[in-house]
Design a protein around this motif. Structure first.
Motif, PDB file in Angstrom:
ATOM      1  N   ALA A 391      -3.487  43.227   8.119  1.00 43.93           N
ATOM      2  CA  ALA A 391      -4.190  41.649   7.274  1.00 43.93           C
ATOM      3  C   ALA A 391      -3.926  40.786   8.272  1.00 43.93           C
ATOM      4  N   VAL A 392      -2.933  40.595   9.123  1.00 43.97           N
ATOM      5  CA  VAL A 392      -3.201  39.525  10.324  1.00 43.97           C
ATOM      6  C   VAL A 392      -4.357  39.724  10.854  1.00 43.97           C
ATOM      7  N   VAL A 393      -4.249  40.709  11.052  1.00 45.72           N
ATOM      8  CA  VAL A 393      -5.945  41.115  11.752  1.00 45.72           C
ATOM      9  C   VAL A 393      -7.175  40.653  11.506  1.00 45.72           C
ATOM     10  N   PHE A 394      -7.795  40.917   9.832  1.00 44.85           N
ATOM     11  CA  PHE A 394      -7.999  39.875   8.641  1.00 44.85           C
ATOM     12  C   PHE A 394      -8.078  39.036   9.037  1.00 44.85           C
ATOM     13  N   GLY A 395      -7.026  37.953   8.507  1.00 43.21           N
ATOM     14  CA  GLY A 395      -6.635  36.017   8.915  1.00 43.21           C
ATOM     15  C   GLY A 395      -7.399  35.958   9.558  1.00 43.21           C
ATOM     16  N   GLY A 396      -7.288  36.569  11.235  1.00 47.22           N
ATOM     17  CA  GLY A 396      -7.572  35.972  12.012  1.00 47.22           C
ATOM     18  C   GLY A 396      -9.339  35.975  12.135  1.00 47.22           C
ATOM     19  N   VAL A 397     -10.410  37.313  12.282  1.00 51.67           N
ATOM     20  CA  VAL A 397     -11.618  37.452  11.908  1.00 51.67           C
ATOM     21  C   VAL A 397     -11.725  36.491  10.538  1.00 51.67           C
ATOM     22  N   GLY A 398     -11.135  35.875  10.064  1.00 53.12           N
ATOM     23  CA  GLY A 398     -11.980  35.467   8.495  1.00 53.12           C
ATOM     24  C   GLY A 398     -11.695  33.878   9.036  1.00 53.12           C
ATOM     25  N   ALA A 399     -10.412  33.597   9.914  1.00 52.97           N
ATOM     26  CA  ALA A 399     -10.375  32.135  10.317  1.00 52.97           C
ATOM     27  C   ALA A 399     -11.780  31.002  11.314  1.00 52.97           C
ATOM     28  N   ILE A 400     -12.051  32.341  11.950  1.00 56.58           N
ATOM     29  CA  ILE A 400     -13.201  32.343  12.947  1.00 56.58           C
ATOM     30  C   ILE A 400     -14.344  32.113  12.040  1.00 56.58           C
ATOM     31  N   VAL A 401     -14.330  32.819  11.041  1.00 57.55           N
ATOM     32  CA  VAL A 401     -15.834  32.946  10.411  1.00 57.55           C
ATOM     33  C   VAL A 401     -15.827  31.966   9.801  1.00 57.55           C
ATOM     34  N   VAL A 402     -15.097  31.420   8.763  1.00 61.86           N
ATOM     35  CA  VAL A 402     -14.355  29.836   8.174  1.00 61.86           C
ATOM     36  C   VAL A 402     -15.179  28.726   9.495  1.00 61.86           C
ATOM     37  N   THR A 403     -14.523  28.481  10.026  1.00 63.88           N
ATOM     38  CA  THR A 403     -14.807  27.486  11.135  1.00 63.88           C
ATOM     39  C   THR A 403     -16.120  27.645  11.689  1.00 63.88           C
ATOM     40  N   ALA A 404     -17.191  28.767  12.359  1.00 62.78           N
ATOM     41  CA  ALA A 404     -18.704  29.086  11.385  1.00 62.78           C
ATOM     42  C   ALA A 404     -19.176  28.041  10.456  1.00 62.78           C
ATOM     43  N   ILE A 405     -18.826  28.186   9.333  1.00 56.93           N
ATOM     44  CA  ILE A 405     -19.557  28.305   8.441  1.00 56.93           C
ATOM     45  C   ILE A 405     -19.946  26.534   8.514  1.00 56.93           C
ATOM     46  N   TRP A 406     -18.506  26.095   8.232  1.00 55.71           N
ATOM     47  CA  TRP A 406     -17.822  24.247   8.228  1.00 55.71           C
ATOM     48  C   TRP A 406     -18.504  23.804   9.274  1.00 55.71           C
ATOM     49  N   ALA A 407     -18.782  24.035  10.567  1.00 56.20           N
ATOM     50  CA  ALA A 407     -19.596  24.069  11.640  1.00 56.20           C
ATOM     51  C   ALA A 407     -21.231  23.610  11.193  1.00 56.20           C
ATOM     52  N   VAL A 408     -21.536  23.898   9.838  1.00 57.22           N
ATOM     53  CA  VAL A 408     -22.859  24.183   9.519  1.00 57.22           C
ATOM     54  C   VAL A 408     -22.641  22.768   8.022  1.00 57.22           C
ATOM     55  N   ILE A 409     -21.732  22.942   7.285  1.00 62.40           N
ATOM     56  CA  ILE A 409     -21.642  22.498   6.186  1.00 62.40           C
ATOM     57  C   ILE A 409     -21.669  20.576   6.371  1.00 62.40           C
ATOM     58  N   PHE A 410     -20.589  21.087   7.686  1.00 66.02           N
ATOM     59  CA  PHE A 410     -19.806  19.380   8.101  1.00 66.02           C
ATOM     60  C   PHE A 410     -20.248  19.533   9.189  1.00 66.02           C
ATOM     61  N   PRO A 411     -21.838  19.099   9.159  1.00 66.60           N
ATOM     62  CA  PRO A 411     -22.117  18.031  10.672  1.00 66.60           C
ATOM     63  C   PRO A 411     -21.668  17.354  11.032  1.00 66.60           C
ATOM     64  N   GLN A 412     -20.757  16.143  10.256  1.00 67.85           N
ATOM     65  CA  GLN A 412     -19.511  15.377  10.670  1.00 67.85           C
ATOM     66  C   GLN A 412     -18.530  15.569  11.568  1.00 67.85           C
ATOM     67  N   LEU A 413     -18.662  17.110  11.385  1.00 64.50           N
ATOM     68  CA  LEU A 413     -17.430  17.571  12.234  1.00 64.50           C
ATOM     69  C   LEU A 413     -18.436  17.700  13.954  1.00 64.50           C
ATOM     70  N   ARG A 414     -18.846  18.576  14.186  1.00 63.25           N
ATOM     71  CA  ARG A 414     -19.429  18.856  15.536  1.00 63.25           C
ATOM     72  C   ARG A 414     -20.334  17.182  16.042  1.00 63.25           C
ATOM     73  N   GLN A 415     -20.043  16.193  15.171  1.00 61.40           N
ATOM     74  CA  GLN A 415     -21.398  14.927  15.347  1.00 61.40           C
ATOM     75  C   GLN A 415     -20.079  14.116  15.716  1.00 61.40           C
TER      76      GLN A 415
END
Length: 439
Positions: A391-415
């Motif tokens: 469960a812990v490993v699954f959650g860590g992978v999920g956190a990385i995937v969410v970050t990649a998605i958020w970098a795309v749908i919230f470009p304000q964070l990257r900028q």
């Protein structure tokens, strides 16, 4: 009149030069020390009672910990709008002090019931829900206090120093509680009760604080809705809050720490206290650095990379079977999380008018609590299927995937380059610059 008499007083060079901030800092330290010790031990006691008295398996006990997190979250979900409105409507000192005294009553009950051997799972769940109720009121009130007692220019440093209080207490509280619990199980709860009384007294000693009121009185429900609308419009703020919500919801490993302490690493309550405090060690080191040299540039990209590191460290912890490596991974996890906390907190305070700080802080607090308590629920459910480590490993992978998605749908964070708001929330004239908004 002499020129000296018209010279404005010099602004303090550090938040610690302000007496009210020192009281605020100490009160926060004592309250976090007490509640973190209490909450960690509640989890351990619930898991131990489930295994010893009820005959639960390891997976069933892990699932129970997830339900315990849910019991703490439900009051936050229901009462968050009310708590934010209360922080903006009443004296914030009184709101925070009353919440601390409620936690004090929980600590007293835990001490007595543990001493008498009367503690059972229904009582534990009831006390956990009451703690969730207290926390939903204390967080927005305390978060809104700091901007009222320090100048805006010093606010990022004040946030970092406040985080130091929180993180250092998070290190010492669970560790000290674990060692005291091993010697006398009721003692750490009794000490927590005394510290919460002292915290409430210190908060009340701060000069009276009440938010600026709206020029036109409106119905409380309408005021609660306005806080949500403001948060939705602030894309930096919305992106940060939701990133933390989903990344930590998936990546949180703390719910499984009792399982690792008892059955995987076999280090007992003493080891549980050390593991629970390890993330705060890393966070404290980062907070100390930021109090000296606060982040000022490229804040968005730094936050995104910090969450990636958070996810990677979570994966390492889930795979580790060595206590020292586990502690190292948890320390790195806490250091990365502190970067996200600092950036998010600075954005909340610097982009929110004082009259709405309680409501916006309550929404931010709900997201944080949702990521923690619902993260515990998610971890418990995942552990029932994948085991605690899986469960812990699954959650860590999920956190990385969410970050990649958020970098795309919230470009304000990257900028995002700085914390400066694009405009002042109180509708300044067009001549106000981004730099002036912070001075």
């Amino acid at each position: 009149m002499s020129s000296a008499s018209t010279t404005p007083p010099l602004e303090p060079a550090t938040p610690l030069a302000i007496a009210d901030f020192r009281r605020f800092w100490t009160a926060r330290f004592l309250a976090v020390f007490a509640t973190m010790s209490m909450v960690v031990l509640i989890g351990y006691q619930a898991y131990d009672i489930a295994r010893s008295d009820y005959g639960y398996s390891t997976s069933e006990g892990a699932f129970l910990l997830g339900l315990l997190g849910l019991a703490q979250f439900i009051p936050l979900l229901v009462l968050t709008p009310v708590a934010g409105w209360a922080a903006d409507r009443f004296d914030r000192r009184v709101v925070a002090a009353c919440a601390n005294l409620t936690d004090c009553s929980i600590a007293i009950a835990l001490a007595f019931l543990t001493w008498s051997g009367a503690l059972n799972l229904p009582i534990v769940f009831g006390l956990a829900a009451l703690h969730g109720t207290a926390r939903v009121f204390v967080n927005p009130a305390m978060s809104a206090v700091a901007p009222n007692i320090v100048p805006p220019r010093l606010l990022p440093r004040a946030i970092a120093m406040s985080s130091i209080a929180w993180q250092v207490a998070s290190v010492i509280g669970p560790a000290a509680g674990g060692f005291m619990f091993a010697e006398s199980q009721w003692l750490p709860h009794a000490i927590s009760a005394g510290m919460l009384v002292c915290s409430a007294a210190l908060i009340r000693s701060i000069r009276p604080i009440r938010a600026e009121q709206d020029a036109t009185p409106r119905h409380p429900v309408r005021q609660m809705i306005e806080g949500a609308q403001f948060t939705w419009r602030q894309k930096f703020l919305l992106g940060c809050i939701t990133l933390d919500l989903f990344a930590v919801l998936l990546g949180g490993a703390t719910a499984m720490l009792p399982v690792f302490a008892r059955d995987i690493l076999a280090v007992g309550p003493e080891g549980l206290g050390i593991m629970r405090g390890a993330p705060a060690i890393g966070a404290s080191l980062v907070a100390l650095w930021m109090a000296w040299r606060p982040l000022e540039h490229n804040v968005g990209p730094k936050m995104l990379w910090a969450v990636v590191v958070f996810g990677a460290a979570t994966i390492v912890f889930g795979l580790s079977r060595n206590f020292a490596l586990s502690i190292g991974a948890l320390t790195l996890l806490g250091a990365a999380d502190m970067v996200s906390v600092f950036i998010r907190s600075s954005l909340v305070q610097l982009n929110t008018p004082d009259r709405m700080r309680g409501r916006v802080s309550s929404i931010s607090g709900l997201a944080i609590s949702a990521s923690n308590e619902l993260g515990e629920m998610q971890s418990g459910l995942a552990a029932a299927v994948l085991g605690a480590a899986g469960a812990v490993v699954f959650g860590g992978v999920g956190a990385i995937v969410v970050t990649a998605i958020w970098a795309v749908i919230f470009p304000q964070l990257r900028q995002a380059k700085t914390f400066a708001p694009e405009f002042l929330p109180d509708n300044p004239g067009p001549e106000t610059t981004r730099k002036e908004a912070l001075t």
